[in-house]
Write an enzyme that holds these catalytic residues in place. Structure first.
Site, PDB file in Angstrom:
ATOM      1  N   GLY A  65       0.821  -1.213   0.000  1.00 29.88           N
ATOM      2  CA  GLY A  65       0.000   0.000   0.000  1.00 29.88           C
ATOM      3  C   GLY A  65       0.851   1.257   0.000  1.00 29.88           C
TER       4      GLY A  65
ATOM      5  N   LEU B  59       1.465   3.496  -2.110  1.00 23.86           N
ATOM      6  CA  LEU B  59       0.993   4.703  -2.805  1.00 23.86           C
ATOM      7  C   LEU B  59      -0.186   5.341  -2.083  1.00 23.86           C
ATOM      8  CD1 LEU B  59       1.280   3.750  -6.583  1.00 23.86           C
ATOM      9  CD2 LEU B  59       3.008   4.546  -4.960  1.00 23.86           C
ATOM     10  N   GLY B  60      -0.517   4.839  -0.916  1.00 21.63           N
ATOM     11  CA  GLY B  60      -1.618   5.391  -0.134  1.00 21.63           C
ATOM     12  C   GLY B  60      -1.186   6.598   0.679  1.00 21.63           C
ATOM     13  N   GLN B  61      -2.106   7.098   1.533  1.00 18.09           N
ATOM     14  CA  GLN B  61      -1.824   8.325   2.276  1.00 18.09           C
ATOM     15  C   GLN B  61      -0.614   8.148   3.207  1.00 18.09           C
ATOM     16  OE1 GLN B  61      -4.347   9.279   5.582  1.00 18.09           O
ATOM     17  NE2 GLN B  61      -4.060  11.493   5.359  1.00 18.09           N
TER      18      GLN B  61
ATOM     19  N   ASP C 208       2.529  -1.707  -4.508  1.00 17.13           N
ATOM     20  CA  ASP C 208       1.110  -1.362  -4.483  1.00 17.13           C
ATOM     21  C   ASP C 208       0.421  -2.136  -5.606  1.00 17.13           C
ATOM     22  OD1 ASP C 208      -0.315   1.488  -3.036  1.00 17.13           O
ATOM     23  OD2 ASP C 208      -1.472   0.063  -4.245  1.00 17.13           O
ATOM     24  N   ILE C 209      -0.904  -2.088  -5.612  1.00 18.65           N
ATOM     25  CA  ILE C 209      -1.673  -2.872  -6.589  1.00 18.65           C
ATOM     26  C   ILE C 209      -1.521  -2.298  -7.998  1.00 18.65           C
ATOM     27  CG2 ILE C 209      -3.792  -1.529  -6.236  1.00 18.65           C
ATOM     28  CD1 ILE C 209      -3.704  -5.341  -6.769  1.00 18.65           C
ATOM     29  N   ARG C 210      -1.148  -0.995  -8.065  1.00 23.37           N
ATOM     30  CA  ARG C 210      -0.923  -0.383  -9.382  1.00 23.37           C
ATOM     31  C   ARG C 210       0.196   0.656  -9.266  1.00 23.37           C
ATOM     32  NH1 ARG C 210      -5.492   1.535  -7.320  1.00 23.37           N
ATOM     33  NH2 ARG C 210      -6.757  -0.047  -8.384  1.00 23.37           N
TER      34      ARG C 210
ATOM     35  N   TYR D 285     -15.020  -2.025   8.773  1.00 22.20           N
ATOM     36  CA  TYR D 285     -13.644  -1.556   8.993  1.00 22.20           C
ATOM     37  C   TYR D 285     -13.231  -1.811  10.432  1.00 22.20           C
ATOM     38  CZ  TYR D 285      -9.754   1.847   8.999  1.00 22.20           C
ATOM     39  OH  TYR D 285      -8.529   2.469   9.087  1.00 22.20           O
TER      40      TYR D 285
ATOM     41  N   LYS E 232     -10.341  -4.178  11.953  1.00 27.04           N
ATOM     42  CA  LYS E 232      -9.250  -3.654  12.780  1.00 27.04           C
ATOM     43  C   LYS E 232      -9.137  -4.419  14.102  1.00 27.04           C
ATOM     44  CE  LYS E 232      -7.468  -0.743   9.985  1.00 27.04           C
ATOM     45  NZ  LYS E 232      -6.160  -1.080   9.364  1.00 27.04           N
TER      46      LYS E 232
END
Ligand code: VAH
Length: 320
Positions: A8, A10-12, A34-36, A141, A145
């Protein structure tokens, strides 16, 4: 020498943590995945690979190929998206987590994944929420968690995997906007402040949530991962936060820089109900006692930096 794989990336959190860890441990020591692929400093500043975290074999092969000794597992759907697509969220958030824990077990990696204030629910004490308390979340979510916290404890106790984690509040940053979160309003408000000097909040006045500026979140991850394990009685899912705020508090802070900033409301019932199920403020004393958690940014200091950096980013220098 650490060799770190980040999912992940490329996430925040991932896009900033990747660069932060590369500054600390070396450009080639951090494999961003990341996935892309996307135009992002996490891609351009060092090794990047496409990885679908639901593909267990691919994750194992990639970690082995790069001789990874640390896995930072960030790939997940956030609260609002998870509520809209609960089954996809369960498969991605839990399937990806189990795969990352299994790879860590097989290759002897240290492991980090974030939990969230979303791990609490309506029956949790809302003010100064303790480290150890009732956790009956009412969102997919939150179920992800809480399950993740318990799974990380299990992999430590059963298999000796050095799992560590933090219960993050809403994170605010100017680099990569979040996507699909309930706390995203606290980021959007700054972008709209420099563009239009106005924002319409989907979270209602008086809805308090824990928040933290991204630099404090990055430092917390590094401090926890570098901490002496002998002092980690809680290990996973430490409460961390820097401030408890509502939209009005942010607007008041923004007006100290942009006096004519206007805030209005158009409440989104789904994200409002998620926010209302979460605590107003966390008790973070355990994190401070066990590994020295110490956030440096309060609301006004964060506001000044957010508005300044966003004005530069969108070349609106001097407008705020
Ligand atoms: C979300 N930003 O809103 C995330 C976070 C505490 C909230 O987990 O879903």
């Amino acid at each position: 020498m650490k060799k770190i794989l980040i999912t992940g990336a490329l996430g925040q959190i991932g896009s900033e943590l990747t660069c932060h860890m590369r500054e600390i441990y070396g450009l080639e020591q951090v494999i961003a995945t990341d996935i892309r692929k996307g135009a992002n400093t996490a891609v351009e500043s060092g090794p990047f690979e496409i990885l679908d975290v639901t593909d267990a074999q691919a994750m194992y092969d990639m970690a082995k190929k790069h001789h990874v000794d640390t896995i930072i597992h960030l790939a997940a759907l956030l609260s609002a998206t998870a509520e809209a697509k609960p089954l996809l969220a369960w498969n991605l958030n839990m399937g990806g987590l189990v795969n990352a824990l299994e790879v860590s077990k097989e290759l002897g990696c240290q492991f980090f994944t974030p939990s969230s204030i979303g791990a609490f629910g309506p029956s949790t004490p809302k003010t100064k929420t303790p480290q150890n308390t009732i956790q009956r979340p009412t969102t997919m979510y939150g179920v992800n968690k809480v399950s993740g916290e318990l799974l990380c404890d299990y992999y430590y106790q059963k298999f000796g995997v050095d799992t560590r984690g933090l219960r993050f509040p809403g994170l605010i940053s100017y680099v990569t906007p979040p996507g699909g979160g309930t706390t995203d309003y606290a980021v959007e408000i700054y972008y709209q402040a420099i563009r239009q000097k106005a924002y319409t909040s989907y979270i209602d006045k008086g809805t308090y949530m824990d928040m933290m500026y991204m630099p404090d979140a990055l430092q917390a991850i590094i401090c926890l991962m570098e901490a002496d394990p002998a002092y980690l009685k809680h290990r996973n899912a430490y409460n961390v936060s820097a401030m408890s705020i509502d939209p009005e508090a942010i607007a008041t802070s923004i007006r100290k820089v942009i006096p004519d900033f206007e805030l209005s409301y158009q409440v989104d019932p789904i994200r409002q109900s998620i926010a209302e199920s979460w605590p107003d403020s966390l008790d973070c004393t355990i994190a401070t006692e066990e590994w020295g958690f110490n956030p440096l940014y309060d609301l006004d200091r964060m506001t000044v930096e957010m508005l300044g950096k966003l004005s530069e980013k969108y070349s609106l220098v001097g407008t705020s």
